[in-house]
Design an enzyme around this catalytic site. Structure first.
Site, PDB file in Angstrom:
ATOM      1  N   ASP A 175      -4.385 -18.584  14.115  1.00 44.39           N
ATOM      2  CA  ASP A 175      -3.514 -19.330  13.191  1.00 44.39           C
ATOM      3  C   ASP A 175      -2.208 -19.778  13.869  1.00 44.39           C
ATOM      4  O   ASP A 175      -1.461 -18.954  14.373  1.00 44.39           O
ATOM      5  CB  ASP A 175      -3.206 -18.395  12.010  1.00 44.39           C
ATOM      6  N   HIS A 349       2.283 -16.603   7.140  1.00 48.47           N
ATOM      7  CA  HIS A 349       1.728 -16.868   8.473  1.00 48.47           C
ATOM      8  C   HIS A 349       2.494 -16.119   9.561  1.00 48.47           C
ATOM      9  O   HIS A 349       3.671 -15.799   9.396  1.00 48.47           O
ATOM     10  CB  HIS A 349       1.753 -18.374   8.742  1.00 48.47           C
TER      11      HIS A 349
END
Lengths: 540, 540
Positions: A175, A349
């Site tokens: 990610d 994130h």
């Protein structure tokens, strides 16, 4: 619109299939989903679609995909609950084949075996995927953050990451959303402290807006409402359904009597009310946008109330969000947003230190940054190269349609892309819209309007006996009017200077009139007015 | 679009007249300027327009205003240089009457006397205005920040603010742009340190993008280029002209031989090059956007170059800016932007501590926050009320069109607004476009396209003998096609069920067909497709 395909021999496995929402409803497109052309040519080889988590940019394309591809869909209970909700708005030919998996389960899909690994993120039941292939393990992180104190107590599964690292990982896909943010992400629990502060100060009604899938966020708000003896209403259809799905799975724990119907909330005094309301991105039809305009049936914002934005401003949405905030101020509320109240949101994130941690734990041979714009992929690649040094054989920034081929000789990006792209879904009819034709026309009409020259041609006389030009959305100043009158002579010339044979070909005459008209306008208007021209030809 | 009018007896003084650029070129509008309806009805009373500084949101409306109002325009030499540049693109009936003023000059405009006070801001020669009125002084800050170490050494004129405070100020109007930002703004000189770091590290070509009016910023870049023996090219028409205006006034000091023509820059080795390039907001046609796509004639970004964004991302422009940054990464450049390089920009507006300082220095009787969205005006008002306590008689948040009336009995916002608004300037024709009609049509065409039913009516038979429906920008899926075919029967019914008299009235028949067609579409399409319908009626 996250989506990728793994292919080995005759087997294809898909990971995620997301949707993209245009920020404004420009050109009548309300959704964009992946174009499956490449996969449709290999329909029989697709063994399944594995979903990492329930966010729409990872699952929103699933119903559209199921309209075209009949494959089993694997995901956690919550993820599939959300898929089921999405799919219920479609008329699919047959009910989708949804297969629930848990972390640690192994799914065999042709030559691939896929195992889910629990990761923390801004929604619940999220998976990274360890995929055993004939050449070794791929590790796909999905969306994640490393939360050392998650709200539900289920920490990030370092152990499995370490275990796969020990076994040897051929390729890590990780990610990149926050690859330009230094340090570590804040734990979701830090938002709790900001909430404590708000609840302890508030004297009147409280409103919170967050993403509907932010179950941990909702849980933290509900927990404080219980503690401060306030009642909670969930306003917004998607928010209510999502919370229901999570509650049914015991992923959201709401004591009985805490949540009341939005219509019942106003029977409680304002200092006993909490409204969790959809619309954190200023979406034009959202509950919060309407409430801010005083146009919501049940959610009424009053003088002295507090409205707290507990979500990131997604780039591109700032103007709409600020418009809502301004309206809330007009109703006399205090609004907590962005930098004026920094603790109200925690990113889902990983920041750069977390990315390094994963790289050092997994120690992959190859690395592919995923999930993020080019600049982020690029920065994540640079980070990986720096952190892993010569232990990393190669890192690849891959764009849509690129093929990364791996075999016993190494890994490389193939020179040719495969056909991928965007399917634009029309707001009006909800079917796919032709990109080049209709979109181009909508664009020019949106900027310059449309002109409809109605031209009656007398075949014998070899000229137009009547010319009328209808206009819509065209500038109506005096100079434009004069320009349009002048166009009649131009159209007359197009007709008269054509041969008999040409005049007998309506399609050709339409083109000619269109071109001559267009040329005339660009000659006459200093700054290039380019309305759409739709000639209507008639015989006298 | 900042603009205000002061009115007393028969005298009107205007302050600033800005332009607003829509972020995208939606609906063909490329500029929005103030509607002067109210002033046009009192033309003879307008004594002059006073400009605070050279930013387009304060002066961009001036040429449009001069097309309608013949008044003298007052401003500093730089501000008027920029106005002259803007006006040169217009064909005004007579040359504008521009009157240069300096801080300390007093201009007498009817019963008003206006004196400029030097303030620091992100461009040069900016003024606050002290306006003597029959009731006392008004103090209008213009846009400002309090920079204790400005690049040109000309510090904020505290003394004059203090002096007017001592004399007594009836009303303070103060910049609210950063009213939600705590603390103090950073000095423009802090950007210099970030620049030093970049220059000392860079091994190849350097690109900087900033607002063209940011003369101090350009000065700081040029100074470092000189120090590091690099040549500088100014790329972008507006940037080059603005720097020329500033250089001619000795506000920008560039040693001879430092700046070269963009075409000549490539004859120098890459480590000797600096390009200052327009396009910090990702504007689609800007030099930087084209350079990032490899489509600029002279500005070529290469592997290893550094591109530094030295400007704020204006909310709403993030997507375009990130698109440019992604393209720059694709060409292999390192990009310094936003939070990844925080020292590269310093705001030109005052933060909360500076606002407090001005309030305490000026000690006004009334306070009006200006320049900023409602939420910012609202927060600035709250701040003023808190800081000044009972010494402040009242503070007013005023929206466009509101009238604040002050007389010997006090100050109050009148219940009725005066007519103000936006003049939308058409991209194609550059004239004002009718808001309700053309804009509404453009909007529906942009989302749903246009349908042109061409209907030939036989008066004797009382029916349509031919119906053809042309479409553009309409969804072309099979179901939409079927829907259109079905519409022919609907149109036939509209004709047949009309009376003879109705059929003889083309305008009426057009309306009927339009309405019936529209109703049919909204019945047939689940999600409301609402294309524009332009009927063409013919007699058989």
């Amino acid at each position: 619109m996250n989506m990728m395909a793994l292919e080995s021999g005759d087997d294809i496995v898909l990971i995620d299939s997301g949707i993209l929402f245009p920020s404004d409803e420009h050109y009548g497109i309300n959704a964009i989903v992946p174009d499956l052309t490449y996969l449709l040519s290999k329909k029989d080889r697709v063994r399944g679609l594995v979903l990492t988590h329930a966010h729409l940019d990872h699952i929103g394309g699933v119903p559209f995909l199921l309209e075209q591809l009949d494959v089993p869909v694997y995901g956690t209970a919550f993820t599939l609950g959300m898929v089921r909700k999405q799919a219920s708005e479609f008329t699919l030919l047959k009910p989708p084949n949804l297969v629930t998996i848990k972390p640690g389960d192994e799914i065999s899909l042709g030559c691939f075996t896929v195992e889910g690994i629990h990761v923390t993120h801004s929604t619940v039941q999220c998976l990274a995927l360890a995929i055993s292939t004939p050449l070794g393990y791929l590790l796909h992180t999905g969306d994640f953050k490393i939360d050392q104190s998650p709200v539900d107590g289920r920490v990030f599964d370092f152990e499995s990451f370490a275990e796969f690292g020990r076994r040897g990982v051929l390729m890590l896909l990780s990610d990149s959303t926050n690859a330009d943010v230094p340090g570590y992400s804040a734990s979701e629990q830090t938002v709790g402290s900001a909430l404590d502060h708000i609840f302890s100060q508030a004297e009147k009604a409280l409103f919170f807006t967050c993403f509907s899938s932010a179950i941990h966020r909702v849980q933290q708000i509900v927990d404080r409402a219980v503690q401060h003896r306030r009642k909670v209403a969930l306003v917004g259809r998607s928010l209510a359904t999502t919370c229901e799905i999570a509650s049914n799975l015991r992923l959201l724990k709401i004591p009985a009597g805490t949540v009341v119907q939005p219509t019942d909330l106003e029977s409680y005094p304002s200092h006993d009310r909490v409204t969790i309301i959809a619309g954190s991105q200023g979406e034009p039809r959202s509950s919060l946008t309407r409430a801010a305009q005083g146009q919501h049936n049940t959610a009424k914002v009053e003088e002295g109330d507090i409205v707290a934005f507990s979500a990131k401003m997604i780039p591109g949405n700032e103007r709409s969000i600020y418009r809502v905030i301004d309206n809330l101020y007009r109703s006399g509320a205090e609004v907590l947003y962005g930098d004026t109240c920094p603790g109200l949101h925690a990113s889902g994130h990983p920041c750069r230190e977390e990315l390094k941690l994963i790289l050092n734990l997994v120690r992959p041979r190859y690395f592919v940054p995923i999930h993020g714009d080019y600049r982020l992929l690029s920065q994540h690649k640079a980070l990986a190269t720096k952190v892993r040094g010569s232990d990393l054989q190669e890192a690849f920034v891959i764009e849509n349609g690129c093929v990364l081929q791996i075999d016993e000789f190494g890994a490389r990006v193939l020179p040719d892309k495969v056909p991928v792209g965007r399917r634009l879904i029309d707001t009006g009819t909800r079917s796919q819209i032709d990109r080049d034709g209709a979109m181009r026309d909508r664009r020019s009409m949106s900027e310059f309007g449309v002109l409809v020259p109605v031209v009656t041609i007398d075949e014998r006389k070899g000229k137009a006996v009547e010319i009328e030009i209808l206009d819509r959305g065209f500038d109506v100043s005096a100079s434009s009017r004069a320009m349009l009158s002048g166009a009649e002579a131009v159209i007359q010339d197009s007709v008269r200077l054509s041969t008999k044979a040409e005049r007998r070909d309506p399609a050709l005459m339409e083109k000619k009139i269109q071109n001559d008209f267009r040329r005339y306008l660009s000659r006459k208007s200093s700054r290039q007015t380019r309305p759409l021209i739709v000639p209507v030809l008639l015989e006298a």
